[in-house]
Motif scaffolding. Structure first.
Motif, mmCIF file in Angstrom:
data_model
loop_
_atom_site.group_PDB
_atom_site.id
_atom_site.type_symbol
_atom_site.label_atom_id
_atom_site.label_comp_id
_atom_site.label_asym_id
_atom_site.label_seq_id
_atom_site.Cartn_x
_atom_site.Cartn_y
_atom_site.Cartn_z
ATOM 1 N N ARG A 535 0.819 -1.217 0.000
ATOM 2 C CA ARG A 535 0.000 0.000 0.000
ATOM 3 C C ARG A 535 0.855 1.271 0.000
ATOM 4 O O ARG A 535 0.307 2.367 -0.097
ATOM 5 N N VAL A 536 2.163 1.130 0.114
ATOM 6 C CA VAL A 536 3.035 2.307 0.171
ATOM 7 C C VAL A 536 3.099 2.947 -1.210
ATOM 8 O O VAL A 536 3.482 2.303 -2.201
ATOM 9 N N ASP A 537 2.715 4.218 -1.298
ATOM 10 C CA ASP A 537 2.679 4.893 -2.599
ATOM 11 C C ASP A 537 3.585 6.118 -2.660
ATOM 12 O O ASP A 537 3.473 6.932 -3.573
ATOM 13 N N ALA A 538 4.489 6.264 -1.686
ATOM 14 C CA ALA A 538 5.425 7.393 -1.672
ATOM 15 C C ALA A 538 6.850 6.859 -1.695
ATOM 16 O O ALA A 538 7.123 5.761 -1.198
ATOM 17 N N PRO A 539 7.781 7.600 -2.271
ATOM 18 C CA PRO A 539 9.186 7.178 -2.218
ATOM 19 C C PRO A 539 9.693 7.170 -0.777
ATOM 20 O O PRO A 539 9.321 8.040 0.020
ATOM 21 N N VAL A 540 10.537 6.200 -0.476
ATOM 22 C CA VAL A 540 11.020 6.012 0.891
ATOM 23 C C VAL A 540 12.541 5.927 0.878
ATOM 24 O O VAL A 540 13.128 5.215 0.053
ATOM 25 N N LEU A 541 13.170 6.651 1.793
ATOM 26 C CA LEU A 541 14.600 6.516 2.052
ATOM 27 C C LEU A 541 14.767 5.777 3.369
ATOM 28 O O LEU A 541 14.195 6.171 4.389
ATOM 29 N N VAL A 542 15.537 4.693 3.345
ATOM 30 C CA VAL A 542 15.781 3.890 4.537
ATOM 31 C C VAL A 542 17.275 3.910 4.830
ATOM 32 O O VAL A 542 18.099 3.698 3.934
ATOM 33 N N LEU A 543 17.629 4.176 6.091
ATOM 34 C CA LEU A 543 19.028 4.169 6.527
ATOM 35 C C LEU A 543 19.197 3.055 7.544
ATOM 36 O O LEU A 543 18.354 2.876 8.441
ATOM 37 N N VAL A 544 20.304 2.305 7.440
ATOM 38 C CA VAL A 544 20.502 1.139 8.297
ATOM 39 C C VAL A 544 21.938 1.081 8.787
ATOM 40 O O VAL A 544 22.879 1.372 8.040
ATOM 41 N N GLY A 545 22.115 0.746 10.073
ATOM 42 C CA GLY A 545 23.433 0.532 10.651
ATOM 43 C C GLY A 545 23.782 -0.942 10.644
ATOM 44 O O GLY A 545 23.020 -1.773 11.153
#
Length: 606
Positions: A535-545
């Protein structure tokens, strides 16, 4: 004036060094230890107050975020975490900088720290491993002995309200008693106080307020032979001070006629008064509270966030305080600077405004609004705090000022689950995680749109840790509301996060969701962002350690892969440390990625 080759303004905000609150021993008050990132990463520094000399002592690859000083002032102490996964050991080094470091608890295993107590001859520490939580004690530098163990959470001075300077609640002034906070019938959110004989591990006394009510320890009396412990209770919803003598069982709950939370911090030298912090609607004020009369005397300091506060042996009060428009400084109770600010960077910006609005259930919520130059409606960034047992105060955030520089309005909601508004507000999300935080944050967006502040077509949601979890859950359960999302070190797959998390996080999760996540799979799936990726319809930035043991990387990658498989637009940035980076350049790299993402996905659309 900035020069042509200077970094952009927003970067210079992150380049303003921070010095944390200096920690001294009551028996060596002219020697102190603090943390600073003035040389590129947070490290431990020794400060000789008489000579006013400063010396860097640590050289940890990933930086340092816990440091203190020995009772006699001869050694600086810090937690060494080689990879950023937050497990390691406590080490000590000569205050003068000579010689090599030594193991503070020799023979104790490598593990996750849950508090440290520094005494005259004893050192006690709680170290967690996969089998539970153990208290280790070393006497006169000898081998550490395990004196107490529990499968559920144990800690020394672990309340969410503790200010910098954490070594007052463990060992009593005469080294005869050691206080730990323990899970109450498996509940690590509402804890009891357990006092041990630190040499034998014998339980001397316990204090519990019963199911649903927690206690927190703050400081033993500094007077020799006085075994009173300054603590806090929440039986009346809002936090209030209490004084307990575990040797006699006597307890006095202190009545304070102030709205909001009243947090005990420290004793004055004669133990006839205490220092308290009054937290009301996101601003701290310090007071001296006379025990005999209940008289309150306000301590002079800017009203914002008290990062640290303690009473000096001469009775003066020192604080580290910041406000939304000014980076932190260390002041005394006359308003004088007592620890110089390092040079560099930009330390001032725009102030926040108080923000009060209603959530869908008709409750009143509080938070902060910050506005850029220009005329509304603005592109708007909903900055979601982590924790979840935490809150946004009127405090300095370089990233908020960065967003204002870019032209965003910023809204910060202290959703249900936040601390600072009483036990009921905080506990609302127990066995009800995720949905209330999302509902309250989206209600904040609706309020900003109704006020004409937010452009509904250019709204962004973003946060780190639990704020990252709430961001991903909001993007999946409220499609169409956000133009983009920024999720730093988030929980994306709740079920996948548990097994590799640090023990304290596992204990917290058990209390939050009502058991081990594998025992409540339907509930966990309902509240997990990965369930809603289609259902996600927006661009997403994910940051991970890569070495994160709070929001472990495997479950973040699982979420990213699932979102890609569902046709979602997602970008990933990974870095080599753990849940947080204490390296200035790495922090800047992360924010450069965020700025580039926001410019491409939101600002250029305007």
């Amino acid at each position: 004036m900035p020069r042509d080759n200077d970094p952009p303004l927003w970067e210079r905000r992150f380049l303003a060094p921070t010095r944390t609150f200096p920690v001294w021993s009551r028996r060596a008050p002219d020697r102190a230890v603090y943390l600073s990132d003035e040389e590129g990463s947070f490290q431990a520094y020794a400060w000789d107050l008489v000579a006013d000399t400063h010396r860097r002592l640590s050289d940890e690859t990933v930086g340092v975020d816990l440091a203190t000083i020995s009772t006699d002032g001869s050694e600086a102490i810090w937690f060494s975490d080689p990879t950023g996964d937050e497990s390691g050991r406590w080490i000590a080094r000569s205050f003068d900088g000579g010689g090599e470091w030594r193991d503070l608890l020799p023979g104790a295993p490598i593990g996750w720290p849950d508090g440290l107590a520094i005494g005259r001859r004893l050192v006690g520490g709680v170290i967690a491993d996969r089998d539970g939580f153990a208290v280790y004690v070393s006497e006169d530098g000898g081998p550490a002995k395990e004196i107490h163990r529990d499968v559920d959470a144990l800690s020394i001075a672990a309340t969410d309200f503790h200010l910098e300077g954490f070594d007052l609640a463990g060992l009593s002034a005469d080294d005869q008693l050691l206080c730990v906070e323990a899970a109450q019938d498996g509940d690590s959110i509402h804890r009891l106080l357990r006092v041990l004989d630190p040499r034998t591990g014998r339980v001397v006394a316990e204090l519990a307020d019963g199911e649903g009510f927690g206690l927190s320890a703050f400081a033993w009396s500094p007077v020799e032979g006085d075994q009173r412990l300054l603590a806090a209770h929440e039986r009346e919803d809002l936090m209030r001070p209490t004084i307990w003598d575990p040797t006699t069982g006597d307890r006095i709950d202190l009545e304070v006629d102030l709205p909001g939370e009243v947090i005990p911090v420290d004793w004055f030298p004669a133990a006839d008064a205490i220092l308290v912090a009054h937290l009301f609607r996101g601003r701290d004020t310090a007071y001296r509270l006379e025990l005999a009369t209940g008289t309150l005397t306000e301590i002079v300091h800017p009203r914002g966030e008290l990062h640290g506060a303690r009473v000096r042996p001469d009775g003066r009060v020192w604080v580290r305080v910041s406000t939304s428009d000014r980076a932190s400084r260390v002041l005394d109770d006359a308003g004088a600077h007592v620890l110089a600010e390092p040079e560099g960077g930009v330390r001032d910006g725009r102030p926040y405004r108080d923000w009060v609005f209603a959530n869908p259930e008709g409750g009143t919520l509080h938070g902060w609004i910050a506005l850029p130059d220009g005329e509304p409606p603005f592109p708007t960034y909903l900055k979601v705090h982590g924790g979840p047992s935490w809150l946004y105060l009127d405090t300095w955030w370089p990233d908020v000022q960065m967003l204002l520089d870019l032209g965003f309005a910023v809204g910060m909601v202290n959703y249900r689950g936040s601390t600072g508004y009483g036990r009921r507000h905080r506990d609302h999300i127990i066995r009800n995680v995720g949905f209330p935080e999302v509902a309250d944050t989206v209600a904040g967006l609706d309020d900003l749109i109704a006020r004409g502040i937010a452009d509904p077509d250019r709204a962004v949601i973003g946060g780190w840790s639990w704020g990252g979890y709430t961001t991903l859950l909001a993007l999946g359960t409220r499609p169409g509301r956000f133009a983009a999302g920024v999720a730093g070190v988030p929980v994306g797959d709740y079920m996948g996060s548990y097994d590799d998390s640090a023990p304290s996080l596992q204990a917290y999760d058990r209390s939050l969701v009502g058991g081990v996540v594998h025992d409540v799979p339907e509930f966990v799936a309902e509240r997990s962002p990965i369930t809603y990726v289609d259902r996600v319809d927006a661009p997403v930035l994910v940051l991970v350690g890569e070495n994160d043991t709070r929001c472990v990387p495997g479950q973040v990658y699982a979420y990213v892969d699932a979102l890609k498989a569902a046709g979602g637009e997602v970008e990933l940035y990974s870095y080599g440390e753990g849940h947080s980076s204490f390296i200035v350049e790495e922090e800047l790299r992360q924010w450069r990625v965020v700025v580039d993402f926001l410019e491409r996905t939101v600002l250029r659309r305007g």
